[in-house]
Design a protein around this motif. Structure first.
Motif, PDB file in Angstrom:
ATOM      1  N   VAL A   1      -3.723   0.416 -15.333  1.00 30.61           N
ATOM      2  CA  VAL A   1      -3.134  -0.682 -14.565  1.00 30.61           C
ATOM      3  C   VAL A   1      -1.630  -0.621 -14.757  1.00 30.61           C
ATOM      4  CG1 VAL A   1      -3.016  -3.192 -14.307  1.00 30.61           C
ATOM      5  CG2 VAL A   1      -5.205  -2.087 -14.855  1.00 30.61           C
ATOM      6  N   SER A   2      -0.879  -0.765 -13.678  1.00 28.41           N
ATOM      7  CA  SER A   2       0.570  -0.583 -13.772  1.00 28.41           C
ATOM      8  C   SER A   2       1.325  -1.599 -12.921  1.00 28.41           C
ATOM      9  CB  SER A   2       0.959   0.830 -13.309  1.00 28.41           C
ATOM     10  OG  SER A   2       2.367   0.988 -13.255  1.00 28.41           O
ATOM     11  N   CYS A   3       2.497  -1.998 -13.417  1.00 27.54           N
ATOM     12  CA  CYS A   3       3.402  -2.857 -12.651  1.00 27.54           C
ATOM     13  C   CYS A   3       4.600  -2.063 -12.142  1.00 27.54           C
ATOM     14  CB  CYS A   3       3.881  -4.031 -13.518  1.00 27.54           C
ATOM     15  SG  CYS A   3       4.767  -3.538 -15.013  1.00 27.54           S
ATOM     16  N   ASN A   4       4.526  -0.727 -12.239  1.00 25.95           N
ATOM     17  CA  ASN A   4       5.617   0.122 -11.768  1.00 25.95           C
ATOM     18  C   ASN A   4       5.042   1.429 -11.229  1.00 25.95           C
ATOM     19  OD1 ASN A   4       7.867   1.711 -11.319  1.00 25.95           O
ATOM     20  ND2 ASN A   4       8.819   1.304 -13.282  1.00 25.95           N
ATOM     21  N   PRO A   5       4.856   1.556  -9.902  1.00 20.65           N
ATOM     22  CA  PRO A   5       4.262   2.774  -9.350  1.00 20.65           C
ATOM     23  C   PRO A   5       5.005   4.048  -9.727  1.00 20.65           C
ATOM     24  CG  PRO A   5       4.267   1.040  -7.702  1.00 20.65           C
ATOM     25  CD  PRO A   5       5.078   0.528  -8.857  1.00 20.65           C
ATOM     26  N   SER A   6       6.320   3.971  -9.920  1.00 23.55           N
ATOM     27  CA  SER A   6       7.089   5.181 -10.229  1.00 23.55           C
ATOM     28  C   SER A   6       6.732   5.739 -11.599  1.00 23.55           C
ATOM     29  CB  SER A   6       8.586   4.888 -10.148  1.00 23.55           C
ATOM     30  OG  SER A   6       8.962   4.537  -8.834  1.00 23.55           O
TER      31      SER A   6
ATOM     32  N   ARG B   1       0.823  -1.217   0.000  1.00 24.33           N
ATOM     33  CA  ARG B   1       0.000   0.000   0.000  1.00 24.33           C
ATOM     34  C   ARG B   1       0.852   1.260   0.000  1.00 24.33           C
ATOM     35  NH1 ARG B   1      -2.082   0.562   5.555  1.00 24.33           N
ATOM     36  NH2 ARG B   1      -0.025   1.557   5.755  1.00 24.33           N
ATOM     37  N   ASP B   2       1.856   1.291   0.859  1.00 23.50           N
ATOM     38  CA  ASP B   2       2.660   2.512   1.000  1.00 23.50           C
ATOM     39  C   ASP B   2       3.516   2.788  -0.224  1.00 23.50           C
ATOM     40  OD1 ASP B   2       1.526   2.778   3.472  1.00 23.50           O
ATOM     41  OD2 ASP B   2       3.299   2.145   4.604  1.00 23.50           O
ATOM     42  N   ARG B   3       3.968   1.734  -0.927  1.00 22.53           N
ATOM     43  CA  ARG B   3       4.713   1.961  -2.169  1.00 22.53           C
ATOM     44  C   ARG B   3       3.844   2.699  -3.180  1.00 22.53           C
ATOM     45  NH1 ARG B   3       8.473  -1.381  -4.275  1.00 22.53           N
ATOM     46  NH2 ARG B   3       8.375   0.083  -6.010  1.00 22.53           N
ATOM     47  N   VAL B   4       2.585   2.298  -3.258  1.00 22.13           N
ATOM     48  CA  VAL B   4       1.672   2.934  -4.204  1.00 22.13           C
ATOM     49  C   VAL B   4       1.337   4.358  -3.759  1.00 22.13           C
ATOM     50  CG1 VAL B   4      -0.668   2.818  -5.144  1.00 22.13           C
ATOM     51  CG2 VAL B   4       0.721   0.739  -4.987  1.00 22.13           C
ATOM     52  N   LEU B   5       1.045   4.530  -2.459  1.00 21.57           N
ATOM     53  CA  LEU B   5       0.711   5.868  -1.963  1.00 21.57           C
ATOM     54  C   LEU B   5       1.892   6.824  -2.090  1.00 21.57           C
ATOM     55  CD1 LEU B   5      -1.377   5.143   1.257  1.00 21.57           C
ATOM     56  CD2 LEU B   5      -2.171   6.066  -0.933  1.00 21.57           C
ATOM     57  N   HIS B   6       3.105   6.338  -1.784  1.00 20.44           N
ATOM     58  CA  HIS B   6       4.284   7.197  -1.890  1.00 20.44           C
ATOM     59  C   HIS B   6       4.487   7.661  -3.336  1.00 20.44           C
ATOM     60  CE1 HIS B   6       8.284   8.807  -1.105  1.00 20.44           C
ATOM     61  NE2 HIS B   6       8.711   8.136  -2.165  1.00 20.44           N
ATOM     62  N   ALA B   7       4.278   6.751  -4.293  1.00 23.28           N
ATOM     63  CA  ALA B   7       4.428   7.124  -5.698  1.00 23.28           C
ATOM     64  C   ALA B   7       3.421   8.213  -6.072  1.00 23.28           C
ATOM     65  CB  ALA B   7       4.254   5.899  -6.588  1.00 23.28           C
ATOM     66  N   ALA B   8       2.181   8.049  -5.634  1.00 20.65           N
ATOM     67  CA  ALA B   8       1.161   9.056  -5.946  1.00 20.65           C
ATOM     68  C   ALA B   8       1.504  10.401  -5.307  1.00 20.65           C
ATOM     69  CB  ALA B   8      -0.206   8.567  -5.469  1.00 20.65           C
ATOM     70  N   ARG B   9       1.895  10.361  -4.043  1.00 18.04           N
ATOM     71  CA  ARG B   9       2.174  11.617  -3.330  1.00 18.04           C
ATOM     72  C   ARG B   9       3.437  12.293  -3.825  1.00 18.04           C
ATOM     73  NH1 ARG B   9       0.240   8.916   2.427  1.00 18.04           N
ATOM     74  NH2 ARG B   9      -2.000   9.220   2.016  1.00 18.04           N
ATOM     75  N   SER B  10       4.340  11.516  -4.433  1.00 15.82           N
ATOM     76  CA  SER B  10       5.538  12.141  -5.013  1.00 15.82           C
ATOM     77  C   SER B  10       5.178  13.079  -6.154  1.00 15.82           C
ATOM     78  CB  SER B  10       6.506  11.058  -5.515  1.00 15.82           C
ATOM     79  OG  SER B  10       6.012  10.439  -6.696  1.00 15.82           O
ATOM     80  N   GLN B  11       3.979  12.894  -6.706  1.00 14.08           N
ATOM     81  CA  GLN B  11       3.488  13.776  -7.768  1.00 14.08           C
ATOM     82  C   GLN B  11       2.295  14.603  -7.291  1.00 14.08           C
ATOM     83  OE1 GLN B  11       4.894  14.187 -10.738  1.00 14.08           O
ATOM     84  NE2 GLN B  11       6.484  12.641 -10.319  1.00 14.08           N
ATOM     85  N   ASP B  12       2.199  14.768  -5.967  1.00 17.16           N
ATOM     86  CA  ASP B  12       1.135  15.569  -5.347  1.00 17.16           C
ATOM     87  C   ASP B  12      -0.254  15.081  -5.729  1.00 17.16           C
ATOM     88  OD1 ASP B  12       2.966  17.297  -4.065  1.00 17.16           O
ATOM     89  OD2 ASP B  12       3.213  18.450  -5.911  1.00 17.16           O
ATOM     90  N   LEU B  13      -0.423  13.760  -5.745  1.00 14.86           N
ATOM     91  CA  LEU B  13      -1.709  13.166  -6.078  1.00 14.86           C
ATOM     92  C   LEU B  13      -2.284  12.456  -4.860  1.00 14.86           C
ATOM     93  CD1 LEU B  13      -0.739  11.569  -9.502  1.00 14.86           C
ATOM     94  CD2 LEU B  13      -2.117  13.628  -9.166  1.00 14.86           C
TER      95      LEU B  13
END
Length: 397
Positions: free
Chosen positions: A352-357, A74-86
């Motif tokens: 759908v993505s296999c790479n959150p970054s 969960r946190d890997r996905v959330l961190h990726a989103a928040r890195s782009q202010d999403l």
């Protein structure tokens, strides 16, 4: 004087991290790093189920309990989103694939120390961990490890073989890359192995592409209730339950939509599961042809198009013919295609993505064009691995 520190989170590559930023290998949140560097186990550390954990590069997180493992995904996905202010309007429940559910894997084999070693590579090394057990592979796949050792052991001299195993409708599809099937004895050994273990297919690749040497009946994989031809080496979601989770999200989010464009469609994992008309776009010729052949049964509900979306992305005018877009690109993301989606008038995108970054960068492009991240669902198909996937819904209000 060095003080004791508690591990507070797990970093992207699997190390435990303290509040001061210190990284500690194989540490779990709640563990305490003592002044001498040893770990005092905390409440979220569990005994790894596999004897190979540590050296084997197939898993990095077997020492974490279910709570922390789900939180990591969960946190890997959330961190990726928040890195782009999403921020997502809805964060769905994290899905973790269960043990022994992986239906495809690539193993490596070679002679070493007077025996044949076969397994995953060690982390950051070419050395092979000789598998005596595996808690991620489907039992049907692991059951072939010992027989493969015996069959490959008949080769002479120095060699190295990659073994691709995939569970298809008819059984296990086994691909050997680098296996020198020369002469009658080697050929008979390979065919005997395929027959004895009831393989769905055996292919051999000597550098010119995989060539089937055993395939009693055409090999298929069922997608959305539709049997689709499975070309050797074609992409397939790592687990059946993971596929069902991703497809379920797409079906829910696209219910009631008109025509849908399915981009980077592969064999049609999503297309055959959707209810409305779907146009698939795929660059890999074998996958496209398999999808097109299966789509012929649907009298126009699914149409298949051969197109390289990296070199020739769908343009805004083409996208405007659809009510929604679904895309599942490779790890690099889909920057050029997403830019065209952002410039179009389409109002709903399932990504759908296999790479959150890479997903996060593409998501930023959609957000800048007026899309809202309505829902986000983290998926951990590669259990005990740092590899994380997700499904996301973007809508333009």
């Amino acid at each position: 004087m060095i003080q004791s520190e508690e591990i507070v989170r797990v970093a992207a590559k699997g190390d435990g991290v303290t509040a001061s930023g210190r990284h500690v290998a194989l540490a779990a949140p709640g563990d305490v790093v003592l002044p001498d560097g040893t770990l005092q186990p905390g409440p979220h550390r569990v005994p790894p189920p596999c004897r190979h954990f540590g050296p084997c590069g197939g898993c990095q997180l077997q020492h974490l309990d279910e709570t922390v493992l789900a939180a990591f995904v969960r946190d890997r996905v959330l961190h990726a989103a928040r890195s782009q202010d999403l921020e997502s309007g809805v964060l769905g429940e994290t899905h973790l694939s269960p043990p022994r559910s992986r239906r495809r894997a690539t193993l490596h084999a070679q002679p070493a120390g007077g025996k044949i070693v076969l397994g995953f590579r060690e982390a950051g090394s070419h050395r092979i961990v000789d598998l005596a057990e595996c808690d991620v592979l489907r039992p049907e796949l692991f059951a072939l490890v010992a027989p493969l050792r015996r069959m490959l052991g008949a080769q002479k001299g120095r060699w190295a073989v990659d073994v691709e195993l995939t569970l298809a409708d008819q059984g296990v599809d086994c691909g050997l890359k680098g296996y020198a099937m020369e002469g009658l004895q080697a050929t008979e050994a390979a065919l005997g192995f395929a027959h004895e273990h009831r393989l769905a297919r055996l292919t051999v690749d000597l550098g010119y592409g995989p060539e089937p040497v055993w395939e009693p009946e055409p090999v298929t994989v069922t997608l959305g209730g539709t049997p689709v031809a499975l070309p050797p080496g074609a992409f397939l979601q790592a687990t059946g339950d993971g596929e069902a989770t991703l497809v379920g999200a797409a079906r829910e989010w696209l219910a009631g939509s008109g025509p849908v464009a399915d981009l980077f469609a592969g064999l049609g994992t999503f297309a055959f599961a959707l209810d409305g008309p779907v146009a698939t776009y795929e660059a890999a010729r074998n996958a496209h042809l398999a999808c097109r052949a299966a789509a012929a049964r649907y009298a126009g509900r699914v149409s298949a198009h051969h197109r390289d979306l990296f070199r020739n992305p769908l343009q805004p005018g083409e996208i405007d013919a659809f009510d929604a877009v679904l895309l599942d690109p490779p790890r690099a993301g889909a920057r050029e295609q997403v830019a065209r989606i952002a410039a179009s008038g389409v109002g709903r995108v399932v990504y759908v993505s296999c790479n959150p970054s890479s997903w996060a960068k593409d998501a930023r492009t959609l957000a800048d064009a007026g899309f809202r991240l309505a829902e986000l669902r983290p998926v951990g198909q590669f259990r005990w691995s740092t590899h994380v996937e997700l499904a996301s819904l973007f809508v333009r209000d």
